[in-house]
Design a protein around this motif. Structure first.
Motif, PDB file in Angstrom:
ATOM      1  N   SER A  44       0.766  -1.173  -0.088  1.00 23.34           N
ATOM      2  CA  SER A  44       0.060   0.153   0.002  1.00 23.34           C
ATOM      3  C   SER A  44       0.908   1.305   0.047  1.00 23.34           C
ATOM      4  O   SER A  44       1.975   1.109   0.435  1.00 23.34           O
ATOM      5  CB  SER A  44      -0.790   0.121   1.257  1.00 23.34           C
ATOM      6  N   GLY A  46       0.599   5.624   0.823  1.00 24.59           N
ATOM      7  CA  GLY A  46       0.088   6.714   1.882  1.00 24.59           C
ATOM      8  C   GLY A  46       1.225   6.221   2.900  1.00 24.59           C
ATOM      9  O   GLY A  46       2.184   6.027   2.923  1.00 24.59           O
ATOM     10  N   PRO A  49       1.408   2.829   6.248  1.00 22.68           N
ATOM     11  CA  PRO A  49       2.258   1.619   6.241  1.00 22.68           C
ATOM     12  C   PRO A  49       3.721   1.750   6.425  1.00 22.68           C
ATOM     13  O   PRO A  49       4.718   0.862   6.609  1.00 22.68           O
ATOM     14  CB  PRO A  49       2.277   0.813   4.916  1.00 22.68           C
ATOM     15  N   ASP A  76      -1.012   0.774  -6.038  1.00 22.51           N
ATOM     16  CA  ASP A  76      -1.096   1.913  -6.752  1.00 22.51           C
ATOM     17  C   ASP A  76       0.081   2.934  -6.781  1.00 22.51           C
ATOM     18  O   ASP A  76       0.996   2.416  -6.133  1.00 22.51           O
ATOM     19  CB  ASP A  76      -2.618   2.645  -6.216  1.00 22.51           C
ATOM     20  N   ARG A  78       1.341   7.152  -7.524  1.00 21.96           N
ATOM     21  CA  ARG A  78       0.836   8.448  -8.090  1.00 21.96           C
ATOM     22  C   ARG A  78       1.998   8.605  -9.289  1.00 21.96           C
ATOM     23  O   ARG A  78       2.925   7.888  -9.518  1.00 21.96           O
ATOM     24  CB  ARG A  78       1.508   9.405  -6.924  1.00 21.96           C
ATOM     25  N   ASN A  88       5.025   6.502  -3.727  1.00 26.19           N
ATOM     26  CA  ASN A  88       4.754   5.323  -3.160  1.00 26.19           C
ATOM     27  C   ASN A  88       5.608   4.567  -2.958  1.00 26.19           C
ATOM     28  O   ASN A  88       6.389   3.889  -1.912  1.00 26.19           O
ATOM     29  CB  ASN A  88       3.538   4.448  -3.529  1.00 26.19           C
ATOM     30  N   GLY A 148      -4.537   0.482   2.320  1.00 29.70           N
ATOM     31  CA  GLY A 148      -4.929   1.705   3.270  1.00 29.70           C
ATOM     32  C   GLY A 148      -6.104   2.243   3.076  1.00 29.70           C
ATOM     33  O   GLY A 148      -6.806   1.492   2.218  1.00 29.70           O
ATOM     34  N   MET A 149      -6.896   3.017   3.708  1.00 28.98           N
ATOM     35  CA  MET A 149      -7.654   3.786   3.610  1.00 28.98           C
ATOM     36  C   MET A 149      -8.198   5.127   3.642  1.00 28.98           C
ATOM     37  O   MET A 149      -7.584   5.548   4.736  1.00 28.98           O
ATOM     38  CB  MET A 149      -9.167   2.887   4.392  1.00 28.98           C
ATOM     39  N   GLY A 150      -8.762   5.891   2.713  1.00 25.12           N
ATOM     40  CA  GLY A 150      -8.629   7.051   2.881  1.00 25.12           C
ATOM     41  C   GLY A 150      -9.948   7.576   3.684  1.00 25.12           C
ATOM     42  O   GLY A 150     -10.756   6.841   4.033  1.00 25.12           O
ATOM     43  N   HIS A 154     -11.679   5.752  -0.050  1.00 25.46           N
ATOM     44  CA  HIS A 154     -10.972   4.996  -1.009  1.00 25.46           C
ATOM     45  C   HIS A 154     -10.165   4.173  -0.524  1.00 25.46           C
ATOM     46  O   HIS A 154      -9.608   4.107   0.706  1.00 25.46           O
ATOM     47  CB  HIS A 154     -10.665   6.244  -2.149  1.00 25.46           C
ATOM     48  N   THR A 155      -9.631   3.245  -1.326  1.00 19.09           N
ATOM     49  CA  THR A 155      -8.542   2.447  -1.039  1.00 19.09           C
ATOM     50  C   THR A 155      -7.694   1.871  -2.358  1.00 19.09           C
ATOM     51  O   THR A 155      -8.196   2.271  -3.577  1.00 19.09           O
ATOM     52  CB  THR A 155      -9.074   1.112  -0.559  1.00 19.09           C
ATOM     53  N   ALA A 156      -6.387   1.724  -2.317  1.00 17.49           N
ATOM     54  CA  ALA A 156      -5.422   2.033  -3.479  1.00 17.49           C
ATOM     55  C   ALA A 156      -5.848   3.320  -4.288  1.00 17.49           C
ATOM     56  O   ALA A 156      -5.815   4.256  -3.588  1.00 17.49           O
ATOM     57  CB  ALA A 156      -5.755   0.861  -4.430  1.00 17.49           C
ATOM     58  N   ARG A 184      -3.840   8.557 -11.398  1.00 21.99           N
ATOM     59  CA  ARG A 184      -3.091   7.492 -10.417  1.00 21.99           C
ATOM     60  C   ARG A 184      -3.169   6.478 -11.328  1.00 21.99           C
ATOM     61  O   ARG A 184      -3.901   5.994 -12.269  1.00 21.99           O
ATOM     62  CB  ARG A 184      -3.947   7.274  -9.310  1.00 21.99           C
ATOM     63  N   LYS A 207     -10.403   8.622  10.217  1.00 22.24           N
ATOM     64  CA  LYS A 207     -10.865   7.205   9.415  1.00 22.24           C
ATOM     65  C   LYS A 207     -12.215   6.784   9.961  1.00 22.24           C
ATOM     66  O   LYS A 207     -12.639   5.878   9.259  1.00 22.24           O
ATOM     67  CB  LYS A 207      -9.860   6.384   9.342  1.00 22.24           C
TER      68      LYS A 207
HETATM   69  C1  6PG Z   1      -1.970   6.125  -1.717  1.00 21.51           C
HETATM   70  C2  6PG Z   1      -2.765   4.948  -1.289  1.00 21.51           C
HETATM   71  C3  6PG Z   1      -3.924   5.222  -0.447  1.00 21.51           C
HETATM   72  C4  6PG Z   1      -3.959   5.279   1.001  1.00 21.51           C
HETATM   73  C5  6PG Z   1      -4.890   6.242   1.717  1.00 21.51           C
HETATM   74  C6  6PG Z   1      -4.596   6.260   3.039  1.00 21.51           C
HETATM   75  O1  6PG Z   1      -1.493   6.260  -2.744  1.00 21.51           O
HETATM   76  O2  6PG Z   1      -2.022   7.359  -1.315  1.00 21.51           O
HETATM   77  O3  6PG Z   1      -2.508   3.846  -1.933  1.00 21.51           O
HETATM   78  O4  6PG Z   1      -4.957   4.331  -0.933  1.00 21.51           O
HETATM   79  O5  6PG Z   1      -3.546   4.008   1.445  1.00 21.51           O
HETATM   80  O6  6PG Z   1      -4.981   7.371   0.819  1.00 21.51           O
HETATM   81  O7  6PG Z   1      -3.542   7.162   3.177  1.00 21.51           O
HETATM   82  P1  6PG Z   1      -2.726   7.462   4.581  1.00 21.51           P
HETATM   83  O8  6PG Z   1      -2.340   6.074   5.218  1.00 21.51           O
HETATM   84  O9  6PG Z   1      -1.686   8.460   4.156  1.00 21.51           O
HETATM   85  O10 6PG Z   1      -3.951   8.029   5.328  1.00 21.51           O
END
Ligand code: 6PG
Length: 254
Positions: A44, A46, A49, A76, A78, A88, A148-150, A154-156, A184, A207
């Motif tokens: 992941s 963000g 992790p 995923d 950027r 990432n 992760g999860m925004g 969202h995820t990925a 992305r 979150k």
């Molecule tokens: C990315 C991630 C995205 C991330 C979430 C949570 O490229 O940003 O893959 O899905 O896991 O946005 O981000 P945080 O861990 O920074 O809260």
């Protein structure tokens, strides 16, 4: 605690999440490698992790992993260069990869810096197919996918109301994210859902609302794309801290 087929483990805080995730990583890796197989992991992006990646590069975790058998992929990326602060890949390289004996050829980063985003997605999809020796009709079975999860669910890079959320046949797509005003490159939900084990790492009060919707809310994946993640023949685990779990109504602390 189980909920709709997912296991939810409420951890004390981010470092507890990271430690449990590191222990699970090692346990899965040892099990796969003992059978003579390669351990394929989707990382992941963000910030969440980072602490896990740092742990995996340190004692005692690093010594327990047969790194030559580990293959790293990304869920995923950027659309920036590999050494851009938002990359990432760069985050994982700095926190983990450059401090561990994993061979360079085992690290499959997404070349998201390419001008042609569609081609970048296509090339990454082909790289995954080649790795798993897949025909066009088959799906990859990653041993472990970390997500992760925004705050928006969202995820990925499957963001609410974006085209990639509906993708059902591709493994990897270029996804224009209006909310960010940028592209992305992201794995799709079906590519993730064929994995053996999928683990969400979710930390923090910010979150809590999205996590409640994703775990307990109505099924509205357009609004909460993380709801799409339901492994068809695999395990789904949420490693969440008390802050992120603060709005869950039906889960006891572990
Ligand atoms: C990315 C991630 C995205 C991330 C979430 C949570 O490229 O940003 O893959 O899905 O896991 O946005 O981000 P945080 O861990 O920074 O809260």
């Amino acid at each position: 605690m189980k909920h709709k087929g997912a296991e939810i483990l409420i951890c004390r805080d981010m470092s507890d999440i990271s430690r449990r995730a590191a222990e699970l990583f090692v346990e899965l890796a040892v099990g796969v490698v003992e059978k003579g197989n390669r351990f394929s992991v989707v990382l992941s992006g963000g910030s969440t992790p980072r602490a896990l990646y740092t742990l995996l590069a340190s004692h005692p975790y690093c010594e327990r992993i047969h790194w030559a058998s580990v293959r790293l992929f990304w869920g995923d990326e950027r659309c920036v260069s590999a050494d851009h602060p938002d990359s990432n890949y760069r985050m994982a390289r700095e926190a983990w990869i450059e401090h561990s004996p994993i061979p360079d050829e085992n690290v499959h980063r997404i070349r998201a810096e390419m001008e042609n985003h569609e081609l970048a997605a296509e090339q990454y999809e082909n790289e995954i197919r080649q790795f798993f020796l897949l025909s066009l009709k088959e799906w990859p079975r990653f041993d472990l996918v970390l997500l992760g999860m925004g705050e928006d669910g969202h995820t990925a890079s499957l963001f609410p109301q974006t085209r990639a959320v509906q993708e059902s046949s591709r493994l990897v797509v270029a996804n224009y994210v209006d909310q960010l005003g940028s592209f992305r490159i992201t794995m799709t939900a079906p590519a993730i859902n064929h994995a053996d084990t999928v683990v969400f790492l979710v930390s923090g009060h910010s979150k809590a609302g999205a996590l409640r919707e994703i775990i307990e809310g109505k099924h509205r994946p357009q609004l909460y794309p993380a709801q799409l993640i339901r492994p068809s023949n695999g395990k789904l685990l949420f490693l969440v801290d008390e802050a992120a779990a603060g709005q869950l109504t039906r889960i006891d602390s572990n």
